[in-house]
Write a protein that holds these residues in place. Structure first.
Motif, PDB file in Angstrom:
ATOM      1  N   TYR A 110       0.842  -1.190   0.000  1.00  0.00           N
ATOM      2  CA  TYR A 110       0.000   0.000   0.000  1.00  0.00           C
ATOM      3  C   TYR A 110       0.881   1.246   0.000  1.00  0.00           C
ATOM      4  O   TYR A 110       1.944   1.262   0.616  1.00  0.00           O
ATOM      5  CB  TYR A 110      -0.854   0.063   1.271  1.00  0.00           C
TER       6      TYR A 110
ATOM      7  N   TYR B  23       0.347   5.258   1.152  1.00  0.00           N
ATOM      8  CA  TYR B  23      -0.469   6.286   1.796  1.00  0.00           C
ATOM      9  C   TYR B  23       0.300   7.592   1.773  1.00  0.00           C
ATOM     10  O   TYR B  23       1.533   7.606   1.700  1.00  0.00           O
ATOM     11  CB  TYR B  23      -0.776   5.913   3.254  1.00  0.00           C
TER      12      TYR B  23
ATOM     13  N   TYR C 288      -3.236   0.358  -3.845  1.00  0.00           N
ATOM     14  CA  TYR C 288      -3.094  -0.973  -3.257  1.00  0.00           C
ATOM     15  C   TYR C 288      -2.617  -1.933  -4.335  1.00  0.00           C
ATOM     16  O   TYR C 288      -3.178  -1.970  -5.440  1.00  0.00           O
ATOM     17  CB  TYR C 288      -4.441  -1.422  -2.694  1.00  0.00           C
TER      18      TYR C 288
ATOM     19  N   GLY D 272      -6.346  -7.695   3.047  1.00  0.00           N
ATOM     20  CA  GLY D 272      -7.486  -7.823   3.940  1.00  0.00           C
ATOM     21  C   GLY D 272      -7.285  -7.010   5.201  1.00  0.00           C
ATOM     22  O   GLY D 272      -6.545  -6.032   5.222  1.00  0.00           O
ATOM     23  N   ARG D 273      -7.900  -7.447   6.286  1.00  0.00           N
ATOM     24  CA  ARG D 273      -7.883  -6.656   7.518  1.00  0.00           C
ATOM     25  C   ARG D 273      -6.689  -6.981   8.395  1.00  0.00           C
ATOM     26  O   ARG D 273      -6.755  -6.925   9.614  1.00  0.00           O
ATOM     27  CB  ARG D 273      -9.174  -6.924   8.318  1.00  0.00           C
ATOM     28  N   GLU D 274      -5.602  -7.329   7.780  1.00  0.00           N
ATOM     29  CA  GLU D 274      -4.421  -7.695   8.549  1.00  0.00           C
ATOM     30  C   GLU D 274      -3.690  -6.479   9.084  1.00  0.00           C
ATOM     31  O   GLU D 274      -3.875  -5.362   8.623  1.00  0.00           O
ATOM     32  CB  GLU D 274      -3.432  -8.438   7.656  1.00  0.00           C
ATOM     33  N   LYS D 275      -2.789  -6.764   9.991  1.00  0.00           N
ATOM     34  CA  LYS D 275      -1.848  -5.760  10.483  1.00  0.00           C
ATOM     35  C   LYS D 275      -0.994  -5.274   9.328  1.00  0.00           C
ATOM     36  O   LYS D 275      -0.464  -6.077   8.556  1.00  0.00           O
ATOM     37  CB  LYS D 275      -0.985  -6.405  11.552  1.00  0.00           C
ATOM     38  N   LEU D 276      -0.873  -3.967   9.221  1.00  0.00           N
ATOM     39  CA  LEU D 276       0.009  -3.370   8.233  1.00  0.00           C
ATOM     40  C   LEU D 276       1.354  -3.061   8.863  1.00  0.00           C
ATOM     41  O   LEU D 276       1.425  -2.613  10.009  1.00  0.00           O
ATOM     42  CB  LEU D 276      -0.592  -2.068   7.692  1.00  0.00           C
TER      43      LEU D 276
ATOM     44  N   PHE E 189       4.455  -0.647   8.347  1.00  0.00           N
ATOM     45  CA  PHE E 189       4.769   0.590   7.650  1.00  0.00           C
ATOM     46  C   PHE E 189       6.264   0.844   7.602  1.00  0.00           C
ATOM     47  O   PHE E 189       7.006   0.541   8.554  1.00  0.00           O
ATOM     48  CB  PHE E 189       4.113   1.787   8.360  1.00  0.00           C
ATOM     49  N   GLY E 190       6.699   1.467   6.511  1.00  0.00           N
ATOM     50  CA  GLY E 190       8.029   2.033   6.458  1.00  0.00           C
ATOM     51  C   GLY E 190       8.040   3.379   7.158  1.00  0.00           C
ATOM     52  O   GLY E 190       6.993   3.885   7.592  1.00  0.00           O
TER      53      GLY E 190
ATOM     54  N   TYR F 193      -2.994   2.910  15.671  1.00  0.00           N
ATOM     55  CA  TYR F 193      -1.588   2.826  15.309  1.00  0.00           C
ATOM     56  C   TYR F 193      -0.828   3.928  16.034  1.00  0.00           C
ATOM     57  O   TYR F 193      -1.375   5.002  16.302  1.00  0.00           O
ATOM     58  CB  TYR F 193      -1.397   3.010  13.796  1.00  0.00           C
TER      59      TYR F 193
ATOM     60  N   LEU G 192       1.081  -1.055  14.726  1.00  0.00           N
ATOM     61  CA  LEU G 192      -0.246  -1.398  15.220  1.00  0.00           C
ATOM     62  C   LEU G 192      -0.208  -1.624  16.726  1.00  0.00           C
ATOM     63  O   LEU G 192       0.592  -2.415  17.227  1.00  0.00           O
ATOM     64  CB  LEU G 192      -0.755  -2.661  14.527  1.00  0.00           C
TER      65      LEU G 192
ATOM     66  N   SER H  10     -11.832  -4.378   1.375  1.00  0.00           N
ATOM     67  CA  SER H  10     -11.431  -5.247   2.484  1.00  0.00           C
ATOM     68  C   SER H  10     -10.041  -4.920   2.981  1.00  0.00           C
ATOM     69  O   SER H  10      -9.528  -5.598   3.870  1.00  0.00           O
ATOM     70  CB  SER H  10     -11.473  -6.700   2.022  1.00  0.00           C
TER      71      SER H  10
END
Lengths: 114, 114
Positions: free
Chosen positions: A33, A35, A48, A99-103, A105-106, B36, B46, B99
């Motif tokens: 992703y 952002y 995405y 899906g709704r998983e933990k992301l 991040f950099g 987060y 998270l 999702s």
């Protein structure tokens, strides 16, 4: 790698120039992703990827913005003809399948357009 | 459109004091909710998430959050703040139309007094 890596960490450019921002996700993560975090605002979804495909590009602000992902790994976000309003922190995240998983991040690329 | 509101831009607490960060979301049904944390120079991490079930969820670093449907809120709490908790905290909700997309609040910056 151990975490999501982004480069450069800082980029200063002149209005009208093109810039490329790189993201190296966690190995094995299929979802990636981008952002954008503007000053005083929350994170804004840009795009995405699932593997090398981008099923959702709905957050890209204009046709000056594009992104690609190769080998199911590294992604590059390109901004053409940069404008001052493009100044922001660009964050990349990855997750195992989406899906709704933990992301994960950099630490982001701080882009400043003069 | 879906939105997440974090009404406090900055909060300052003394080390050892309790903490509550507020988050309200616009969607009325049971959403997917996340907190987060972003420490200086680092990517977002998270803290905890709520999908269903027990409305009080425990997270990492001693944080917890409570989902209150009647108030459309998901406030983050910690009984005793440590200096290392100084950071920016983001509340997020899963977007209705995907999702994988998250909608973030604008963040609350936590300052900890020694």
């Amino acid at each position: 790698g151990a975490g999501v890596s982004q480069s450069p960490s800082n980029k200063v450019t002149e209005k009208g120039k093109d810039v490329e921002l790189r993201c190296d996700p966690i190995s094995g993560h299929t979802a990636l992703y981008w952002y954008r975090q503007s000053l005083g605002q929350g994170l804004e979804f840009l795009i995405y990827f699932q593997g090398n495909s981008a099923p959702d590009k709905s957050g890209l602000p204009s046709d000056r913005f594009s992104a690609e992902r190769t080998g199911g790994s590294v992604s590059t976000l390109t901004i053409q003809r940069t404008q001052q309003e493009d100044s922001a922190v660009y964050l990349c995240a990855s997750s195992y399948t989406g899906g709704r998983e933990k992301l994960f991040f950099g630490s982001g690329t701080q882009l400043s357009v003069l | 459109a879906q939105s997440v509101t974090q009404p406090d831009i900055h909060i300052t607490v003394s080390e050892g004091a309790s903490l509550e960060l507020r988050c309200n979301y616009s969607y009325g049904a049971t959403p997917y909710l996340f907190w987060y944390v972003q420490s200086p120079g680092q990517g977002l991490q998270l803290l905890l998430k709520y999908f269903s079930g027990d409305t009080l969820v425990q997270g990492i670093k001693g944080f917890e959050a409570e989902f209150k449907r009647s108030q459309s809120s998901f406030n983050l709490r910690k009984p005793s703040v440590h200096w290392s908790d100084a950071a920016e905290y983001f509340c997020a909700v899963g977007a209705l139309d995907s999702s994988y997309k998250l909608i973030f609040g604008s963040g609350t910056r936590l300052l900890v007094r020694p």
